[in-house]
Design a protein around this motif. Structure first.
Motif, mmCIF file in Angstrom:
data_model
loop_
_atom_site.group_PDB
_atom_site.id
_atom_site.type_symbol
_atom_site.label_atom_id
_atom_site.label_comp_id
_atom_site.label_asym_id
_atom_site.label_seq_id
_atom_site.Cartn_x
_atom_site.Cartn_y
_atom_site.Cartn_z
ATOM 1 N N GLU A 176 0.832 -1.200 0.000
ATOM 2 C CA GLU A 176 0.000 0.000 0.000
ATOM 3 C C GLU A 176 0.869 1.253 0.000
ATOM 4 O O GLU A 176 0.528 2.250 -0.628
ATOM 5 C CB GLU A 176 -0.951 0.002 1.188
ATOM 6 C CG GLU A 176 -2.084 -0.982 1.029
ATOM 7 C CD GLU A 176 -2.950 -1.127 2.267
ATOM 8 O OE1 GLU A 176 -2.530 -0.674 3.367
ATOM 9 O OE2 GLU A 176 -4.049 -1.696 2.149
ATOM 10 N N GLU A 177 1.980 1.207 0.695
ATOM 11 C CA GLU A 177 2.925 2.317 0.742
ATOM 12 C C GLU A 177 3.526 2.600 -0.622
ATOM 13 O O GLU A 177 3.758 3.743 -0.995
ATOM 14 C CB GLU A 177 4.081 1.944 1.684
ATOM 15 C CG GLU A 177 4.367 2.907 2.770
ATOM 16 C CD GLU A 177 5.462 2.359 3.670
ATOM 17 O OE1 GLU A 177 6.612 2.202 3.199
ATOM 18 O OE2 GLU A 177 5.157 2.075 4.832
ATOM 19 N N GLU A 178 3.779 1.535 -1.359
ATOM 20 C CA GLU A 178 4.460 1.634 -2.640
ATOM 21 C C GLU A 178 3.562 2.082 -3.782
ATOM 22 O O GLU A 178 4.047 2.467 -4.832
ATOM 23 C CB GLU A 178 5.101 0.293 -3.009
ATOM 24 C CG GLU A 178 6.257 -0.092 -2.123
ATOM 25 C CD GLU A 178 7.422 0.877 -2.237
ATOM 26 O OE1 GLU A 178 7.788 1.257 -3.362
ATOM 27 O OE2 GLU A 178 7.946 1.275 -1.185
ATOM 28 N N GLN A 179 2.249 1.999 -3.588
ATOM 29 C CA GLN A 179 1.352 2.387 -4.664
ATOM 30 C C GLN A 179 1.497 3.877 -4.927
ATOM 31 O O GLN A 179 1.623 4.685 -4.014
ATOM 32 C CB GLN A 179 -0.094 2.056 -4.307
ATOM 33 C CG GLN A 179 -0.368 0.580 -4.314
ATOM 34 C CD GLN A 179 -1.808 0.258 -3.980
ATOM 35 O OE1 GLN A 179 -2.574 1.127 -3.580
ATOM 36 N NE2 GLN A 179 -2.186 -0.984 -4.141
ATOM 37 N N GLU A 180 1.472 4.214 -6.198
ATOM 38 C CA GLU A 180 1.625 5.610 -6.574
ATOM 39 C C GLU A 180 0.417 6.412 -6.120
ATOM 40 O O GLU A 180 -0.713 5.958 -6.194
ATOM 41 C CB GLU A 180 1.767 5.725 -8.089
ATOM 42 C CG GLU A 180 3.070 5.164 -8.606
ATOM 43 C CD GLU A 180 3.238 5.395 -10.090
ATOM 44 O OE1 GLU A 180 2.761 6.417 -10.588
ATOM 45 O OE2 GLU A 180 3.853 4.536 -10.718
ATOM 46 N N GLN A 181 0.700 7.600 -5.656
ATOM 47 C CA GLN A 181 -0.336 8.522 -5.235
ATOM 48 C C GLN A 181 -0.517 9.588 -6.311
ATOM 49 O O GLN A 181 0.429 9.930 -7.019
ATOM 50 C CB GLN A 181 0.050 9.175 -3.906
ATOM 51 C CG GLN A 181 0.251 8.197 -2.783
ATOM 52 C CD GLN A 181 -1.021 7.475 -2.395
ATOM 53 O OE1 GLN A 181 -2.069 8.091 -2.310
ATOM 54 N NE2 GLN A 181 -0.945 6.187 -2.200
ATOM 55 N N LEU A 182 -1.721 10.121 -6.412
ATOM 56 C CA LEU A 182 -1.957 11.191 -7.372
ATOM 57 C C LEU A 182 -1.282 12.469 -6.895
ATOM 58 O O LEU A 182 -1.303 12.788 -5.710
ATOM 59 C CB LEU A 182 -3.453 11.437 -7.539
ATOM 60 C CG LEU A 182 -4.259 10.315 -8.191
ATOM 61 C CD1 LEU A 182 -5.730 10.687 -8.234
ATOM 62 C CD2 LEU A 182 -3.754 10.028 -9.579
ATOM 63 N N THR A 183 -0.713 13.199 -7.831
ATOM 64 C CA THR A 183 -0.084 14.470 -7.509
ATOM 65 C C THR A 183 -1.125 15.580 -7.606
ATOM 66 O O THR A 183 -2.236 15.373 -8.107
ATOM 67 C CB THR A 183 1.059 14.781 -8.493
ATOM 68 O OG1 THR A 183 0.502 14.945 -9.798
ATOM 69 C CG2 THR A 183 2.104 13.672 -8.503
ATOM 70 N N ASP B 45 -2.178 15.951 -11.088
ATOM 71 C CA ASP B 45 -3.143 14.919 -11.498
ATOM 72 C C ASP B 45 -4.561 15.318 -11.102
ATOM 73 O O ASP B 45 -5.506 15.179 -11.877
ATOM 74 C CB ASP B 45 -2.797 13.572 -10.864
ATOM 75 C CG ASP B 45 -1.480 13.004 -11.348
ATOM 76 O OD1 ASP B 45 -1.103 13.266 -12.505
ATOM 77 O OD2 ASP B 45 -0.830 12.285 -10.558
#
Length: 71
Positions: A31-38, A41
């Motif tokens: 879950e930590e590694e999943q990309e987050q929206l900027t 975005d």
């Protein structure tokens, strides 16, 4: 290192583990590694949503999407 092979090995290890603590740790890491929206975005999504609500962009039904994907 073969990425697909590593994934398969991990899947096998996950399926065979009996410790919830191990699964919880792995889940937290993934879950930590999943990309987050900027912020950029989110701005793009907001502009596209506004265009959609104002009728400035085309929308599709699920049936149309499925047909487009399969063709």
């Amino acid at each position: 290192m073969d990425l697909q092979l590593t994934k398969m090995e991990l899947i096998e290890m996950l399926l065979s583990t009996r410790k919830a603590s191990v699964l919880n740790k792995i889940k937290a890491i993934l879950e930590e590694e999943q990309e987050q929206l900027t912020e950029s975005d989110y701005k793009i999504v907001d502009v596209r949503r506004a265009n959609h609500l104002q009728g400035k962009s085309k929308s599709y039904s699920w049936d149309e999407v499925r047909k487009n994907i399969s063709s």
